[in-house]
Motif scaffolding. Structure first.
Motif, PDB file in Angstrom:
ATOM      1  N   ASN A 423       0.812  -1.215   0.000  1.00 23.92           N
ATOM      2  CA  ASN A 423       0.000   0.000   0.000  1.00 23.92           C
ATOM      3  C   ASN A 423       0.849   1.271   0.000  1.00 23.92           C
ATOM      4  OD1 ASN A 423       1.025   0.092   2.590  1.00 23.92           O
ATOM      5  ND2 ASN A 423      -0.926  -0.387   3.597  1.00 23.92           N
ATOM      6  N   GLY A 424       2.176   1.119   0.006  1.00 22.77           N
ATOM      7  CA  GLY A 424       3.053   2.277  -0.044  1.00 22.77           C
ATOM      8  C   GLY A 424       3.165   3.046   1.243  1.00 22.77           C
ATOM      9  N   ARG A 425       2.589   2.536   2.343  1.00 21.39           N
ATOM     10  CA  ARG A 425       2.616   3.260   3.615  1.00 21.39           C
ATOM     11  C   ARG A 425       3.352   2.453   4.670  1.00 21.39           C
ATOM     12  NH1 ARG A 425      -2.842   3.625   2.167  1.00 21.39           N
ATOM     13  NH2 ARG A 425      -3.437   2.186   3.849  1.00 21.39           N
ATOM     14  N   ASN A 426       3.683   3.113   5.772  1.00 18.53           N
ATOM     15  CA  ASN A 426       4.293   2.471   6.936  1.00 18.53           C
ATOM     16  C   ASN A 426       3.464   2.819   8.161  1.00 18.53           C
ATOM     17  OD1 ASN A 426       6.919   3.479   5.120  1.00 18.53           O
ATOM     18  ND2 ASN A 426       7.036   1.382   5.846  1.00 18.53           N
ATOM     19  N   VAL A 427       3.252   1.846   9.026  1.00 19.01           N
ATOM     20  CA  VAL A 427       2.362   2.060  10.175  1.00 19.01           C
ATOM     21  C   VAL A 427       3.130   2.286  11.465  1.00 19.01           C
ATOM     22  CG1 VAL A 427       0.540   0.688   9.121  1.00 19.01           C
ATOM     23  CG2 VAL A 427       2.177  -0.419  10.671  1.00 19.01           C
ATOM     24  N   GLY A 428       4.442   2.187  11.437  1.00 21.81           N
ATOM     25  CA  GLY A 428       5.209   2.377  12.659  1.00 21.81           C
ATOM     26  C   GLY A 428       5.208   1.131  13.515  1.00 21.81           C
ATOM     27  N   GLU A 429       5.082   1.305  14.826  1.00 24.15           N
ATOM     28  CA  GLU A 429       5.110   0.167  15.737  1.00 24.15           C
ATOM     29  C   GLU A 429       3.879  -0.718  15.552  1.00 24.15           C
ATOM     30  OE1 GLU A 429       5.684   1.052  19.816  1.00 24.15           O
ATOM     31  OE2 GLU A 429       7.769   1.662  19.586  1.00 24.15           O
ATOM     32  N   THR A 430       4.096  -2.012  15.540  1.00 24.58           N
ATOM     33  CA  THR A 430       3.014  -2.991  15.440  1.00 24.58           C
ATOM     34  C   THR A 430       3.511  -4.296  16.048  1.00 24.58           C
ATOM     35  OG1 THR A 430       1.431  -4.057  13.929  1.00 24.58           O
ATOM     36  CG2 THR A 430       3.694  -3.806  13.140  1.00 24.58           C
ATOM     37  N   THR A 431       2.649  -5.287  16.098  1.00 21.43           N
ATOM     38  CA  THR A 431       3.065  -6.576  16.640  1.00 21.43           C
ATOM     39  C   THR A 431       3.534  -7.488  15.516  1.00 21.43           C
ATOM     40  OG1 THR A 431       0.865  -7.554  16.447  1.00 21.43           O
ATOM     41  CG2 THR A 431       1.383  -6.390  18.501  1.00 21.43           C
ATOM     42  N   LEU A 432       4.280  -8.493  15.906  1.00 24.95           N
ATOM     43  CA  LEU A 432       4.733  -9.482  14.930  1.00 24.95           C
ATOM     44  C   LEU A 432       3.531 -10.142  14.266  1.00 24.95           C
ATOM     45  CD1 LEU A 432       7.630 -10.648  14.182  1.00 24.95           C
ATOM     46  CD2 LEU A 432       6.942 -12.659  15.486  1.00 24.95           C
TER      47      LEU A 432
END
Length: 712
Positions: A423-432
């Motif tokens: 999607n061309g985006r980054n969400v930052g912190e997330t879970t594995l």
């Protein structure tokens, strides 16, 4: 006679003897002149030639005797006509239902004069142009192939004459070893000794295999052109003659263009050898009318995969046999329908489904077996896209990650490679778990870089990937080509709690009278990864279906799986499992062109769901065990265990000094009621410490042992 006359006569005789001696000396001594001894090399050469001629003569006589004996032992012509070397094989499903009978199809026997000249000439032109001049073996062709092999380092190509091929088809097998080739050559010479060229060519054309179960030109003509061989045109004869080299590759029912190209080669050879004119060689092969064949059940993809395996565990025999397979008729129909109804546009589709023990329950290698018998389920190698992340996350879990761990989705560059998310985006912190469920590329790249790309490749090998795997950073996104059956096998190993899985399709083989010839033995299974790794990856795979990219694969019971989509939508994958059945689906074009809208989470996942609803309907619902029982070295310790209490056990302080039980750390006073200690000035290193323990060995002993003074 007077004394003078007698004297002259004696002198004449002595002169004659002297002249004869000189001639003999010239013969022996050559240009060296009289008085020189003969050359030692010349003597050895003469003896070698004599011995060589003698041995060659003996060998020739021995060969002649062997040929005569072999010819006398050969069956008569009428007996050779009646010999049928093909084997009838009945293939049965897992419930015993007969699914297909594969065996020989023989047309009418055509006498030499009944066979069209175009057919005879086409076969001789492409298979054995010196057929009418050799004695069973084309020594010129064989010698040329051997010389080419030595000079160019190539494997010796096919050099068998028509007579040798006939000998092999009637009396021998197709093993490529010296013993079989020697017997083939001897039998070919014997056939030529006993029968005429016309009889040999008649036998050959009525017995040679043309693919699809067709033996002989009449059977082939009826199969491919719907008329007897007596009506063959030049173009049709060229197509049939071209089949002998590789019946499956050049079959007009499997690959029309390959058949046309091969027939064009046959026509060119016929023209070069003077059988047809240049105008006759310009036949439009593509205009030849082929027999319209009704669609065949896709079960032929399955039988094409399993039947060649018979050569691995059955003795050579022409006796009719029955092959009992693992195929489930109902599941095969459901798989065929799922692929036909969900594969988009001009794309092809393939499906492999196997039980928890590796038994293949259904296998579809394409949308139409008649249009193309190329098995995309077992032979095609395609990029798996994000389905490959199974191995990346397996390696990360084995290295200590857990599904709840926090990871960061952010731009990353590894050795000049910068992956991007779909999607061309980054969400930052997330879970594995979320990173896997939503197939975040940057996280997979970071994990692969952390555990090592070689480690990911090794994990793929561990789980049954047999094709070549690269270790470039981009490999984490599935750039290494794999087979669908191998990917399905890998996911099946996860379903089997981490134990290895070997796909198989034959459960047993019997004779028609019931005698057991072979029974499948379950191979020894090995544990590929620890239980906690399997629990973790199953958690991630389940999340991918419940909330992630594989939601279209939901079937109303627990499903674990992963989608895969390659660049420009060239390949779409979904591989997953439920209730002990693992199924892999691939879709794409054979020419690897883009398929608009093709994504692993759409058509492949939908085909998976359509099939699996039927496949698991009679099986109990199974919940996945995703409980992590981590080993001690991975279990998160509490604060007390991490820092320790000096009054209970040893620990290392922040300066790296060992603190013994019950001793205060340097600089600490008595323990206060609130648990703190009164700070004290830190004494010098040796002040207040107990005296050092005496050494284990005296200085005198150490000096003697080391040969020098002990260090201060």
């Amino acid at each position: 006679m007077s004394k003078r006359g007698a004297s002259l006569q004696n002198k004449g005789q002595r002169g004659a003897r002297r002249a004869a001696a000189e001639r003999e000396a010239r013969v022996h001594n050559g240009p060296r002149g009289p008085g020189k001894p003969p050359s030692r090399f010349g003597g050895w050469l003469r003896r070698a030639l004599v011995w060589g001629a003698g041995i060659g003569g003996v060998g020739l006589v021995s060969l002649l005797i062997a040929v005569v004996l072999a010819a006398n032992s050969l069956p008569g012509y009428s007996e050779l006509q009646a010999i049928q070397t093909a084997q009838t094989i009945v293939v049965r499903a897992r419930d015993g239902t007969e699914i297909v009978e594969i065996g020989p199809s023989y047309g009418e026997w055509l006498r030499f004069e009944e066979i069209p000249d175009s057919m005879k000439n086409a076969m001789v032109a492409v298979e054995d142009k010196r057929f009418y001049s050799h004695f069973g073996i084309d020594f010129y062709r064989t010698a040329a192939a051997v010389i080419q092999s030595f000079t160019k380092g190539e494997r010796i190509g096919a050099t068998s004459s028509i007579t040798q091929q006939l000998a092999r088809n009637i009396f021998l097998n197709s093993n490529r070893n010296l013993d079989r080739k020697a017997r083939e050559a001897l039998l070919a010479l014997a056939l030529e000794w006993k029968f005429s060229k016309e009889q040999i060519l008649e036998l050959y054309l009525n017995k040679v295999y043309f693919g699809g179960g067709a033996y002989g030109i009449d059977s082939a003509s009826r199969k491919f052109f719907s008329h007897p061989a007596t009506e063959l045109s030049i173009g049709e004869a060229a197509i049939i003659a071209g089949l002998v080299k590789a019946p499956s590759r050049y079959s007009p029912t499997a690959d029309v263009q390959a058949a046309v190209d091969r027939a064009t080669v046959v026509l060119r050879l016929m023209q070069e050898q003077g059988y047809i004119s240049a105008d006759q060689a310009q036949v439009d092969i593509s205009a030849v009318q082929l027999k319209q064949q009704s669609g065949q059940n896709s079960v032929r993809y399955f039988t094409d995969w399993v039947l060649p395996q018979l050569d691995l565990f059955l003795p050579e025999t022409a006796e009719p046999i029955e092959v009992w397979t693992t195929l489930d008729i109902g599941m095969q129909r459901a798989a065929t329908a799922a692929i036909e109804s969900n594969t988009p546009g001009a794309a092809q589709g393939a499906l492999v489904s196997m039980d928890r023990d590796g038994a293949v329950l259904a296998l579809v290698g394409g949308r139409d077996y008649v249009a193309s018998n190329y098995n995309r389920a077992t032979s095609a190698q395609r990029q798996p896209g994000s389905a490959w992340k199974l191995f990346v996350y397996l390696a990360a879990l084995e290295a200590g990650y857990v599904p709840e761990d926090t990871v960061v989705d952010e731009p990353v560059t590894i050795n000049g490679w910068s992956p991007r998310n779909a999607n061309g985006r980054n969400v930052g912190e997330t879970t594995l778990r979320a990173a896997f469920a939503f197939s975040i590329n940057t996280v997979a790249a970071q994990l692969g870089n952390e555990v090592g790309f070689g480690t990911v490749a090794a994990m793929a090998r561990r789980f049954g990937i047999t094709s070549q795997v690269n270790t470039l950073p981009s490999m984490v996104l599935g750039t290494s080509e794999v087979r669908l059956i191998d990917m399905t096998r890998a996911f099946a190993a996860v379903s089997a709690k981490g134990r290895s899985v070997e796909p198989y399709g034959i459960s047993k083989v019997t004779t028609t009278s019931g005698e057991l010839l072979y029974r499948h033995a379950t191979p020894t299974q090995s544990q590929l990864v620890p239980d906690y790794v399997i629990a973790g990856i199953t958690d991630l795979l389940q999340a991918a279906v419940q909330t992630g990219t594989g939601s279209a694969a939901q079937i109303g019971r627990p499903v674990a799986g992963k989608t895969g989509t390659t660049s420009s939508n060239k390949d779409g994958w979904f591989v997953g499992f439920s209730s002990g059945i693992t199924t892999g689906v691939w879709m794409g074009r054979d020419d690897a062109k883009a398929v608009p809208g093709l994504q692993g989470g759409r058509a492949p996942a939908q085909a998976f769901a359509a099939y699996m609803r039927y496949a698991v309907k009679d099986r109990p619902v199974e919940e996945f065990d995703v409980t992590l029982n981590l080993p001690d070295w991975l279990a998160e310790p509490d604060e007390e265990a991490l820092f320790g209490d000096p009054d209970e056990y040893y620990y290392i302080d922040e300066n790296g000094n060992l603190v013994e039980p019950g001793r205060r750390q340097p600089g600490q006073g008595p323990l206060l009621p609130d648990g703190e200690r009164t700070p004290l000035p830190i004494p010098p290193y040796n002040e207040g410490r107990p005296p050092r323990a005496p050494p284990a060995a005296s200085d005198e002993f150490l000096q003697q042992a080391t040969g020098g003074p002990t260090p201060p």
